[in-house]
Write an enzyme that holds these catalytic residues in place. Structure first.
Site, PDB file in Angstrom:
ATOM      1  N   ASP A   1       1.917  -5.261  -2.255  1.00  0.00           N
ATOM      2  CA  ASP A   1       1.347  -4.411  -1.222  1.00  0.00           C
ATOM      3  C   ASP A   1       1.418  -5.176   0.110  1.00  0.00           C
ATOM      4  O   ASP A   1       1.722  -6.375   0.153  1.00  0.00           O
ATOM      5  CB  ASP A   1      -0.086  -3.984  -1.570  1.00  0.00           C
ATOM      6  CG  ASP A   1      -0.464  -2.688  -0.851  1.00  0.00           C
ATOM      7  OD1 ASP A   1       0.201  -2.334   0.143  1.00  0.00           O
ATOM      8  OD2 ASP A   1      -1.423  -2.029  -1.273  1.00  0.00           O
TER       9      ASP A   1
HETATM   10  C1  BGC Z   1      -1.212   0.372   1.229  1.00  0.00           C
HETATM   11  C2  BGC Z   1      -0.124   0.917   0.355  1.00  0.00           C
HETATM   12  C3  BGC Z   1       1.046   1.359   1.197  1.00  0.00           C
HETATM   13  C4  BGC Z   1       1.521   0.189   2.029  1.00  0.00           C
HETATM   14  C5  BGC Z   1       2.724   0.501   2.890  1.00  0.00           C
HETATM   15  C6  BGC Z   1      -0.700  -0.651   2.207  1.00  0.00           C
HETATM   16  O1  BGC Z   1      -1.663  -1.003   3.128  1.00  0.00           O
HETATM   17  O2  BGC Z   1      -2.217  -0.203   0.414  1.00  0.00           O
HETATM   18  O3  BGC Z   1      -0.612   1.968  -0.419  1.00  0.00           O
HETATM   19  O4  BGC Z   1       2.063   1.833   0.371  1.00  0.00           O
HETATM   20  O5  BGC Z   1       0.459  -0.206   2.877  1.00  0.00           O
HETATM   21  O6  BGC Z   1       2.415   1.337   3.913  1.00  0.00           O
END
Ligand code: BGC
Length: 888
Positions: free
Chosen positions: A406
């Site tokens: 993530d």
């Molecule tokens: C979120 C994810 C997301 C990623 C990319 C993160 O902050 O937890 O769910 O896919 O950002 O945008």
């Protein structure tokens, strides 16, 4: 139930031809064997155009004319080998190099398929294709360390204007894109030099194509970028938030919608979705509750499979399909106290029984990628957790795609306190199984040093790169790297009916009391000539499309006010409108006008709830009431004495205790998407009967959280006690609260219709099953549970029929009941239908103290009904040989 892996697609790659050519080496004209003989010379995205540079080692390319190798198309028999030198080079290469890697690739299974237990088979057959593996081998051999690491690096659009090294004040921008890590990169430059593997949330065909051209045309090995995006509930045409979609209990619909989103997004060059989010959430304080399917593992798994089918179809390379990323692995939804990014800590049995099933279902459905979560699990951050990312994901489940961290999760390992420096964080993440670093700026800066110092074996990097390349080859990205078709830049008219249907199916009618005239308030009678529409969400466009609105445009949204105005015109009624207050406001300045409007009307529709930003990432709330002064507005309007229909827009269950006591009609509408207003109007006026059921329990008070229906029993259940009264003599020492009943205000699975349904004759095809049979043939149904469902109302309507199971007498305690089947059934007035549910090992087993799924000789109760409070039941038992012999 386990789903079958995707079958390999019948595509012939150049490496097959290479092999044929190699075998025909005795032949004087190996070129013949290069020529494709049939139409299998295409990918599902169209003709296969292979870059010979992918296959020809640098040594050879030096001896041959560069332009001959550049983009020589194979398809359509257009290969033109006029240069004898070229032919010679190929022959030499085939003799010296071509045979060996292909043979080796065929002999050896990819590392990800090998597991010490030998238990799991590859989760995605396309990624396990030996021909694809041969391509990966050939390419990997040619890559420098820097290029390999590049494939493991992901950035967002840094806003660059040029790939050239920046000259301050002239061309190029160095963007500070990540304040957390302070990294300064120019993604264009990285793309052009083969130091970037994928990008996130780069929107628009022009932009993705610009980056892609740099990677494909300018980087040494021409490896295309993979563009990922948070397309969670629609790209341009937006459907309800996932929690709302889960309320439809309609996986087929979810598949259709997610495929529609994939088709729209691929026109902008996006080939990878950071979806589905399948985190089980039992605590609505956690804002990301809105992104998942709620509190139940069975429903969550069904939805997870449905999304994967929609995104990936039966082939990653088919036009309009995208690779999925299942997130956030794992148990992110159990963040303590519902506080975002917080710790999770739970027994392994609970993890396996209640939290892992949806991830597993998505992996078994062939999900190409997985995203590691922010949270720690039992003390080990998920993004450096070998138990999760290697033992379970790859070892037990056979996952053979790649894992992306993530956003900055690798860097955050330092905040978690398990790494004192970036190098350690990087080493821990990649060895645990995180293949791609999203935005931490750690893999690109730390991996070279770790390899050179010997702290990290090269094989670890190689394996991560292989996993990424497999997905890139399987998606057909090398052949079709650019945005495809006519770019979709706005909601698509032809997609509106589907998203409207989805919204209609997602609404949950929570209350619909009869008024003095003996009729329920809903559906609205056109005889109510003056309709007041009040509330901050009544004419609000932006909030209708929820927390992750993809690339949805506000301009495409139909608000409730717009739809009701149109309806009033058709019916010859009058629509009065007042906003009343802000979503999170404190001033009552608008109340007077709202009351004036209410007083002038025959019925009031109140549109209250949360803004879309109050749920989603970093959207945790400690209170679950209506925000701002909306509760006061509600009470003032109800005091007017007019009949009120309360519509709740929210990304989570709210506390609606007061409303349940004072408002005749309440409907939860979540965030419905592009067609919000039309869908709500259709249901309010009865064109469609509501059929949604709650995917999460609605509490009476926030202090009940986490509140979920499939709790474990306690030693002191308050059976038969009136919990609405404070404890007194003989009613105190039970598992209960002093100030609120234990039960949910509206339980999981609950939802009303404009019709009504009855259930009778729950029957089981067997009353006892031998234990040995229960433990064998794990995917076969062991028995069938059936009930007769009747539409007892006066209109055709759809009911979500649900089957719950309890296991009594096992060696460890089991939930008071668990959902093990559901079906949407449409019945005409008076019509009856038998509805059956097969129950097999998956439905009846539980995880024992060794964390293994098993069935014991125990008693089972099965309920079939319209919610988790279903009361029609039947029982059966699983019997051991000793019991059969009467020795038990
Ligand atoms: C979120 C994810 C997301 C990623 C990319 C993160 O902050 O937890 O769910 O896919 O950002 O945008």
């Amino acid at each position: 139930m386990l789903s079958q892996p995707i079958a390999p697609r019948p595509v012939c790659y150049v490496s097959q031809v290479i092999e044929k050519a190699t075998c025909a080496m005795g032949c004087m004209n190996p070129m013949i064997t290069f020529l494709p003989l049939n139409t299998s010379w295409s990918t599902e995205r169209g003709p296969l155009t292979v870059h010979w540079r992918e296959f020809v080692p640098p040594m050879i390319s030096k001896c041959c004319q560069r332009e001959v190798f550049a983009n020589t198309p194979v398809a359509g028999l257009r290969v033109n080998f006029r240069l004898h030198g070229l032919l010679f080079c190929i022959v030499v290469w085939l003799v010296t190099a071509g045979c060996e890697p292909n043979a080796a690739a065929r002999a050896a299974k990819p590392a990800s398929m090998q597991h010490p237990t030998g238990a799991a088979r590859p989760s995605n057959a396309q990624l396990a294709d030996p021909i694809l593996e041969a391509r990966v081998d050939l390419l990997l051999r040619r890559m420098t360390l820097e290029e390999k690491i590049g494939q493991l690096v992901q950035y967002n659009d840094t806003g660059d204007v040029s790939p050239e090294p920046p000259t301050r004040g002239k061309q190029g921008v160095i963007a500070a894109l990540n304040p957390e890590s302070g990294n300064h990169v120019n993604a264009m430059q990285l793309a052009a030099t083969g130091r970037l593997g994928s990008m996130l949330n780069t929107i628009g065909a022009e932009r993705t194509n610009t980056y892609q051209h740099l990677a494909v045309d300018r980087s040494r090995l021409h490896i295309p970028l993979l563009f990922g995006a948070d397309v969670i509930h629609g790209f341009r045409t937006i459907y309800p938030v996932p929690l709302g979609l889960a309320a439809s209990f309609d996986p087929e619909l979810v598949t259709e919608l997610s495929h529609m989103a994939a088709e729209e997004a691929t026109t902008a060059g996006i080939r990878w979705f950071y979806s589905p989010m399948v985190d089980i959430s039992r605590d609505p304080r956690w804002g990301r509750t809105v992104e998942g399917a709620g509190e139940d593992a069975y429903l969550g798994a069904a939805m997870a499979r449905a999304y994967i089918r929609g995104y990936q179809g039966d082939s990653l390379s088919k036009p309009g399909n995208v690779a999925a990323s299942v997130k956030h692995f794992a148990a992110y939804g159990a963040a303590e106290a519902g506080r975002e990014y917080n710790t999770t800590d739970m027994s392994e049995i609970r993890l396996r029984q209640d939290y892992l099933p949806p991830y597993r279902a998505a992996v078994e459905a062939g999900a190409a990628t997985v995203m590691s979560a922010f949270n720690s699990l039992n003390g080990v951050p998920s993004s450096a957790n070998p138990f999760l990312l290697t033992s379970i994901l790859r070892g037990e489940w056979g996952f053979n795609g790649f894992v992306v961290s993530d956003y900055t999760a690798v860097m955050e390992l330092m905040n978690h306190g398990i790494a004192l420096d970036p190098a350690t964080a990087t080493r821990k993440a990649i060895t645990a199984g995180v293949d791609v670093d999203m935005m931490s700026h750690f893999y690109d800066t730390q991996l070279p040093g770790l390899i050179k110092s010997g702290q990290l074996p090269m094989a670890v990097v190689d394996e991560a790169v292989r996993r990424v390349l497999r997905v890139k080859f399987a998606t057909g990205l090398f052949e079709h790297p650019y945005a495809e078709g006519v770019e979709v830049t706005a909601a698509v008219a032809a997609h509106r009916p589907l998203v409207r249907q989805a919204a209609e199916e997602s609404f949950v009618l929570l209350q619909n009391d009869k008024l003095a005239d003996g009729a329920p308030l809903l559906p609205l009678s056109p005889a109510r000539k003056r309709v007041a529409l009040i509330g901050p969400l009544a004419d609000d466009k932006a909030d209708m499309i929820g927390a992750w609105a993809g690339a949805g445009n506000e301009g495409d949204i139909v608000t409730l006010r717009q739809a009701l105005a149109q309806r009033a015109q058709q019916l010859g009624t009058t629509l009065l409108y007042s906003q009343g207050t802000e979503i999170d406001g404190s001033t009552q300045a608008g109340f007077a006008e709202a009351l004036e409007v209410a007083n002038a009307a025959d019925v009031v529709i109140l549109a209250l709830g949360e803004s879309s930003a109050m749920s989603g990432e970093a959207g945790s709330r400690a209170y679950l009431d209506l925000p701002g002064n909306q509760q006061q507005l509600l009470e003032a309007v109800v005091a007017s004495g007019k009949p009120v229909v309360l519509l709740i827009f929210s990304g989570r269950p709210l506390v609606l205790d007061w409303a349940a006591k004072h408002v005749p009609a309440i409907m939860e509408v979540w965030f419905p998407g592009t067609e919000a207003g039309n869908a709500i109007a259709n249901v309010l006026y009865g064109d469609v009967s509501p059929s949604g059921k709650l995917p999460m329990s609605f509490p009476r008070a926030v202090g009940q959280e986490p509140l979920y229906y499939n709790q474990f029993p306690t030693g002191r259940p308050p059976t038969g006690i009136d919990l609405s009264k404070p404890p007194g003599d003989g009613t105190r020492f039970f598992s209960r609260y002093m100030d609120v009943p234990n039960s949910a205000l509206f339980p999981f699975g609950y939802g009303l219709s404009y019709s009504s349904f009855s259930y009778k004759d729950v029957e089981l095809s067997k009353s006892s099953i031998p234990l040995a049979q229960a433990l064998s043939g794990q995917s076969l149904p062991l028995l069938e549970a059936t009930a007769i469902v009747t539409n007892t109302g006066d209109r055709t309507a759809t009911e979500v029929v649900q089957c719950y199971v309890r296991n009594l007498g096992a060696s460890i305690e089991q939930p008071v009941r668990s959902l093990e089947g559901f079906r949407r059934v449409t019945l005409a007035p008076g019509e009856s239908k038998p509805v059956s549910f097969p129950l097999g090992f998956n439905e009846l087993s539980f995880f024992n103290l060794e964390n293994k799924p098993t069935i014991e000789a125990t008693h089972y109760t099965v309920w079939i009904g319209g919610s988790s409070s279903a009361s029609q039941e039947a029982t059966f038992e699983v019997v051991s040989p000793s019991a059969i012999a009467g020795l038990h």
